[in-house]
Structures are given as C-alpha cells and as structure tokens.
Design a protein around this motif. Structure first.
Motif, PDB file in Angstrom:
ATOM      1  N   GLU A  55      -3.038  -3.200  41.526  1.00  0.00           N
ATOM      2  CA  GLU A  55      -2.369  -4.176  42.403  1.00  0.00           C
ATOM      3  C   GLU A  55      -0.971  -3.708  42.814  1.00  0.00           C
ATOM      4  O   GLU A  55      -0.567  -3.869  43.969  1.00  0.00           O
ATOM      5  CB  GLU A  55      -2.285  -5.535  41.705  1.00  0.00           C
ATOM      6  N   ALA A  56      -0.223  -3.149  41.866  1.00  0.00           N
ATOM      7  CA  ALA A  56       1.143  -2.716  42.163  1.00  0.00           C
ATOM      8  C   ALA A  56       1.156  -1.599  43.212  1.00  0.00           C
ATOM      9  O   ALA A  56       1.983  -1.609  44.133  1.00  0.00           O
ATOM     10  CB  ALA A  56       1.842  -2.251  40.887  1.00  0.00           C
ATOM     11  N   ALA A  57       0.246  -0.653  43.090  1.00  0.00           N
ATOM     12  CA  ALA A  57       0.175   0.446  44.059  1.00  0.00           C
ATOM     13  C   ALA A  57      -0.252  -0.066  45.433  1.00  0.00           C
ATOM     14  O   ALA A  57       0.253   0.388  46.466  1.00  0.00           O
ATOM     15  CB  ALA A  57      -0.776   1.530  43.569  1.00  0.00           C
ATOM     16  N   PHE A  58      -1.179  -1.035  45.440  1.00  0.00           N
ATOM     17  CA  PHE A  58      -1.609  -1.620  46.711  1.00  0.00           C
ATOM     18  C   PHE A  58      -0.419  -2.321  47.375  1.00  0.00           C
ATOM     19  O   PHE A  58      -0.168  -2.131  48.567  1.00  0.00           O
ATOM     20  CB  PHE A  58      -2.758  -2.604  46.480  1.00  0.00           C
ATOM     21  N   ASP A  59       0.317  -3.108  46.597  1.00  0.00           N
ATOM     22  CA  ASP A  59       1.499  -3.788  47.125  1.00  0.00           C
ATOM     23  C   ASP A  59       2.522  -2.791  47.663  1.00  0.00           C
ATOM     24  O   ASP A  59       3.145  -3.025  48.700  1.00  0.00           O
ATOM     25  CB  ASP A  59       2.143  -4.673  46.056  1.00  0.00           C
ATOM     26  N   ALA A  60       2.688  -1.672  46.962  1.00  0.00           N
ATOM     27  CA  ALA A  60       3.633  -0.646  47.408  1.00  0.00           C
ATOM     28  C   ALA A  60       3.186  -0.043  48.745  1.00  0.00           C
ATOM     29  O   ALA A  60       4.026   0.194  49.626  1.00  0.00           O
ATOM     30  CB  ALA A  60       3.775   0.445  46.346  1.00  0.00           C
ATOM     31  N   CYS A  61       1.885   0.181  48.912  1.00  0.00           N
ATOM     32  CA  CYS A  61       1.357   0.697  50.187  1.00  0.00           C
ATOM     33  C   CYS A  61       1.641  -0.289  51.315  1.00  0.00           C
ATOM     34  O   CYS A  61       2.051   0.104  52.410  1.00  0.00           O
ATOM     35  CB  CYS A  61      -0.145   0.949  50.089  1.00  0.00           C
ATOM     36  N   LEU A  62       1.407  -1.573  51.039  1.00  0.00           N
ATOM     37  CA  LEU A  62       1.676  -2.605  52.046  1.00  0.00           C
ATOM     38  C   LEU A  62       3.152  -2.633  52.425  1.00  0.00           C
ATOM     39  O   LEU A  62       3.502  -2.619  53.611  1.00  0.00           O
ATOM     40  CB  LEU A  62       1.279  -3.979  51.507  1.00  0.00           C
ATOM     41  N   LYS A  63       3.999  -2.664  51.419  1.00  0.00           N
ATOM     42  CA  LYS A  63       5.445  -2.757  51.651  1.00  0.00           C
ATOM     43  C   LYS A  63       5.960  -1.560  52.438  1.00  0.00           C
ATOM     44  O   LYS A  63       6.843  -1.701  53.296  1.00  0.00           O
ATOM     45  CB  LYS A  63       6.178  -2.876  50.317  1.00  0.00           C
ATOM     46  N   ALA A  64       5.408  -0.385  52.186  1.00  0.00           N
ATOM     47  CA  ALA A  64       5.848   0.829  52.861  1.00  0.00           C
ATOM     48  C   ALA A  64       5.207   1.009  54.244  1.00  0.00           C
ATOM     49  O   ALA A  64       5.505   1.980  54.940  1.00  0.00           O
ATOM     50  CB  ALA A  64       5.535   2.049  51.983  1.00  0.00           C
TER      51      ALA A  64
END
Length: 182
Positions: A55-64
């Motif tokens: 989830e954290a990596a997915f959120d990071a992809c979205l944010k970036a």
C-alpha cells in the motif's frame, strides 16, 4: 513524426480471458504495447506478469504522479503507469487490462480511449475462475456478481465473445484493433 498511438482498455468480468487474449495478441503483433499493471498483491500471486507493491509503495506512485490510471477492485488496488504516455506519443498502440469502474477516469485523461469488452457466459466464467485456483467459492461468487457491471455511456465499445477457443478470441481481438476506415 508518427501519429499518436491509440489506447485500448481491455475490460470484462473475471474469467473472461482478458490476460490470455492480451498475451496472445501481443505475441501476434509485437508492435503492440501491453501496459504492465501495478497491483497491491505479492508478485508471486500468479496470473499475469505485474508489479506487486504494498500500500505504501502504491501511495508513493500516486503521489509522485507515476500512475496514469488507478482503481480499486476485489480488495486490491491497481494502476497503469504514466509511462504509457511516451508510447502513445511515439505512435504505439497501447493495451491495458483495466476495470469498467476506471473507464470514466481513463477517458477523462485519454479522450480517444477505446474499450474492448471481453465477454463469456456465466458458466464459462465459473469454470475458468474455479480452474485458476486463486479464489475461494465466496470470492468467485462475488466476481460473478460483479460481471454484470456495465460500461459508462458515451465510450466507444467493441464487444468480443471469448467463449470459444483462444485462437477465435485472439482473431476477434486483433480485428478490433484494426484502424477505423474513413
């Protein structure tokens, strides 16, 4: 300079054979680009080749801003990387295994989006889902219930019946990828 590539969302119920048809179509037409999905499940979970993230990596992809399209389904999060923009700009046709729930979002970003709806009768879907062994009976029932979900109005849709052989389904898919005639 080459023309803009076309974006095809390949959608349909679980078990309709989307991944099978996509894989075979890309083997038959190496000029096609199949967008690799980012999914919040372990990479070794089976099925298509995908980038498994937490989830954290997915959120990071979205944010970036690294995901062009994203959605939730079946308790997971899915995304298509924004790198498809470079392929489209280079004139390559891009196909992605998507979700009917994400089509409006995708069409807003990609106004020329084309939808390929892969279908099969409920009994075929049930057999295929049971055979792949990734879901229990309750999960299969939920996927079959979701199979009736429609396509948002106004999008160009080409329906492909994939209840027969893989070869027949691939021929139908490849025919749907032919450029429109003026």
């Amino acid at each position: 300079m080459s023309a803009q590539g076309r974006l095809f969302a390949v959608v349909g119920p679980s078990g309709a054979g989307k991944d099978t048809l996509l894989e075979a179509a890309c083997r038959a037409r190496p000029d096609l680009v199949r967008a690799r999905r980012v999914i919040t499940r372990p990479s070794g979970a089976g099925g298509e080749a995908f980038d498994g993230v937490d989830e954290a990596a997915f959120d990071a992809c979205l944010k970036a801003g690294r995901l062009a399209i994203h959605w939730r389904a079946h308790g997971l999060r899915y995304g298509i990387r924004a790198s498809i923009d470079a392929d489209l700009s280079a004139g390559r046709d891009v196909l992605f295994n998507g979700s009917r729930a994400a089509l409006e979002q995708a069409a807003a970003r990609y106004p020329g989006l084309r939808v390929l709806l892969i279908t099969a009768p409920a009994e075929v879907l049930m057999q295929r889902l049971s055979a792949r062994g990734r879901e229990n009976a309750d999960q299969i029932a939920a996927r079959l219930e979701r199979a009736a979900q429609g396509i948002p109005p106004g999008l160009p849709v080409h329906e492909i019946d994939n209840s027969g052989t893989v070869d027949a389904g691939v021929k139908r898919l490849l025919a749907a990828l032919q450029p429109e005639r003026a």
